[in-house]
Scaffold this motif. Sequence first.
Motif, short mmCIF file in Angstrom:
data_model
loop_
_atom_site.label_atom_id
_atom_site.label_comp_id
_atom_site.label_asym_id
_atom_site.label_seq_id
_atom_site.Cartn_x
_atom_site.Cartn_y
_atom_site.Cartn_z
N UNK A 401 0.84 -1.20 0.00
CA UNK A 401 0.00 0.00 0.00
C UNK A 401 0.87 1.24 0.00
N UNK A 402 0.50 2.21 -0.76
CA UNK A 402 1.09 3.53 -0.68
C UNK A 402 -0.04 4.54 -0.69
N UNK A 403 0.29 5.78 -0.76
CA UNK A 403 -0.77 6.78 -0.61
C UNK A 403 -1.71 6.84 -1.81
N UNK A 404 -1.37 6.16 -2.91
CA UNK A 404 -2.23 6.19 -4.09
C UNK A 404 -2.93 4.87 -4.37
N UNK A 405 -2.26 3.77 -4.13
CA UNK A 405 -2.82 2.47 -4.50
C UNK A 405 -2.55 1.43 -3.41
N UNK A 406 -3.24 0.30 -3.52
CA UNK A 406 -2.96 -0.84 -2.66
C UNK A 406 -3.38 -2.12 -3.39
N UNK A 407 -2.65 -3.19 -3.11
CA UNK A 407 -2.98 -4.50 -3.69
C UNK A 407 -2.21 -5.55 -2.91
N UNK A 408 -2.58 -6.83 -3.05
CA UNK A 408 -1.82 -7.89 -2.40
C UNK A 408 -0.36 -7.86 -2.85
N UNK A 409 0.56 -8.02 -1.89
CA UNK A 409 1.98 -8.01 -2.22
C UNK A 409 2.35 -9.20 -3.08
N UNK A 410 1.80 -10.36 -2.76
CA UNK A 410 2.05 -11.57 -3.53
C UNK A 410 0.92 -12.55 -3.26
N UNK A 411 0.75 -13.48 -4.16
CA UNK A 411 -0.25 -14.54 -4.02
C UNK A 411 0.41 -15.87 -4.38
N UNK A 412 1.21 -16.42 -3.46
CA UNK A 412 1.86 -17.71 -3.76
C UNK A 412 0.82 -18.82 -3.82
N UNK A 413 0.85 -19.59 -4.90
CA UNK A 413 -0.13 -20.67 -5.07
C UNK A 413 0.58 -21.95 -5.49
N UNK A 414 -0.12 -23.06 -5.25
CA UNK A 414 0.28 -24.36 -5.75
C UNK A 414 -0.85 -24.91 -6.60
N UNK A 415 -0.52 -25.82 -7.47
CA UNK A 415 -1.53 -26.46 -8.31
C UNK A 415 -0.93 -27.75 -8.86
N UNK A 416 -1.79 -28.64 -9.27
CA UNK A 416 -1.31 -29.88 -9.87
C UNK A 416 -0.66 -29.56 -11.20
N UNK A 417 0.56 -30.02 -11.32
CA UNK A 417 1.30 -29.73 -12.55
C UNK A 417 0.67 -30.45 -13.73
N UNK A 418 0.15 -29.72 -14.69
CA UNK A 418 -0.45 -30.40 -15.86
C UNK A 418 0.64 -30.95 -16.77
N UNK A 419 0.43 -32.16 -17.23
CA UNK A 419 1.41 -32.73 -18.16
C UNK A 419 1.38 -32.01 -19.49
#
Length: 467
Positions: A401-419
């Motif tokens: 977050x700063x004085x103009x905008x804000x958003x998630x810093x990161x969204x670490x995810x896992x998922x099944x690796x598709x072949x």
Amino acid sequence: MSRHPSLPGEGLVPPPGCPAHGMNDAGLYRLPEAQNPSALYEQLRQQYGPVAPVLIHGDLPAWIVLGYRENLDVMRTPSRFSRDSRRWTAFKENRVAADSPLIPMVAWQPLCVFADGEEHARQRAAVVDGLAQFNRRGMRRYVTHYTRELVAGFAASGTADLVRDYAEPLPMLVVSRLLGIDPQDGPALVEPTLDLMRGSATAAASNQIVTQTLEELVARKKLHPGNDLASRLISHESRLTDTEIVEHLRLVLVAAHQGTVNLIAHTLRLVLTDRRFRGHLSGGQMTLPDALEQVMWDNPSIGIVPGRWATRDTMLGGQHIKEGDMLLLCISAANVDPEQRPDLSVPMRGNRSHLALSSGPHECPGGDIGRAIADTGIDELVALLPDLRLAVPETEIGITANWLTSRPSSLPVRFSRPRSLGGTEVTAPEPATGAQPLPVAASAPPAVPAHTPSIPKQSWWRSLLGR
């Protein structure tokens, strides 16, 4: 009643129990130093009402407009609140440092967001007509192509950061190509464009990188025009100068990229963390476009828009505003104004009266482009990787977050690796070697290349909810 902010401190005292951090000796908040902007807005609302005095970079005084009605008043009455920053008293008195991080955002430039009346209408017409050539159906195909390209780049690992690896690059890949920028140059503009909105010490240097790229683009498109925004601005009957063309391309690039990054990131965070949000989607009570509008109510991509400048002494929200004062439009606070939304738990499905895209003569002309990128991109992403799940506890998701905008810093995810994706082995894609035709209204939208995977039309919202 507080006094005019041009003389900060006189007659002002800190509110009871207020921490000293981020305040000057007279009790005025230094807005860029706020650690929790949302909490600060509500504290200012309780202390001052819908309009409050604050300090911005260099301890320069300004008014922050917190109320929904007051924001609409400012947006819709350019006769009282101009977009021409040359009216700012601080500029006239040479109190803004040449290297101030405010300069890229508020220094007057020859473009429509700093103009009013006939000049604004002339410049804005070129932008509106230029953006209108891109049809929504063609845009979806374009977003689909780049989404699949990005997913192919990280799918083999089974992990990703959906902010860094997806939300940040996708809008730039799409928007830069709409402008006419070569495919290999788009990724290099991601960080400079984000930096511009941080108000950081490097904002001026980042602005120069973006500007130089666009100047080279305009020179090239004069010789080799195409179906892109740069070519349309060059040929438009508004007869924009070269400087005006570059500045408007910069405006579209920065606003569309920054806004769409935040919209995608906030929406994906809710998809991954909020069961009620997912339940409304999977159960059919809310469509994905409805969900995007809800996000624009609760987490607008641009939290504060600087600015407007008073054309004369006037009253706003019970405060005496003097000619030349700067006003900051606080969209984040206006969208949760208790007078407008007394119960924030009530969903705003399908309600587009939020101020995330502004209102009045300066309303954002590219809102549908941002919606199309976010809608298609999220839909495509979760269809390709239907078992996306957070790789960290929800409580560890930080907010940048700063004085103009804000958003998630990161969204670490896992998922099944598709072949494979659509019969194609999952490997990093080869660099693009040539430009694809842009999706313009006058021609058929570009076909998705044959090597990109087909999307199984399944209820991926239900699969998310089932987890």
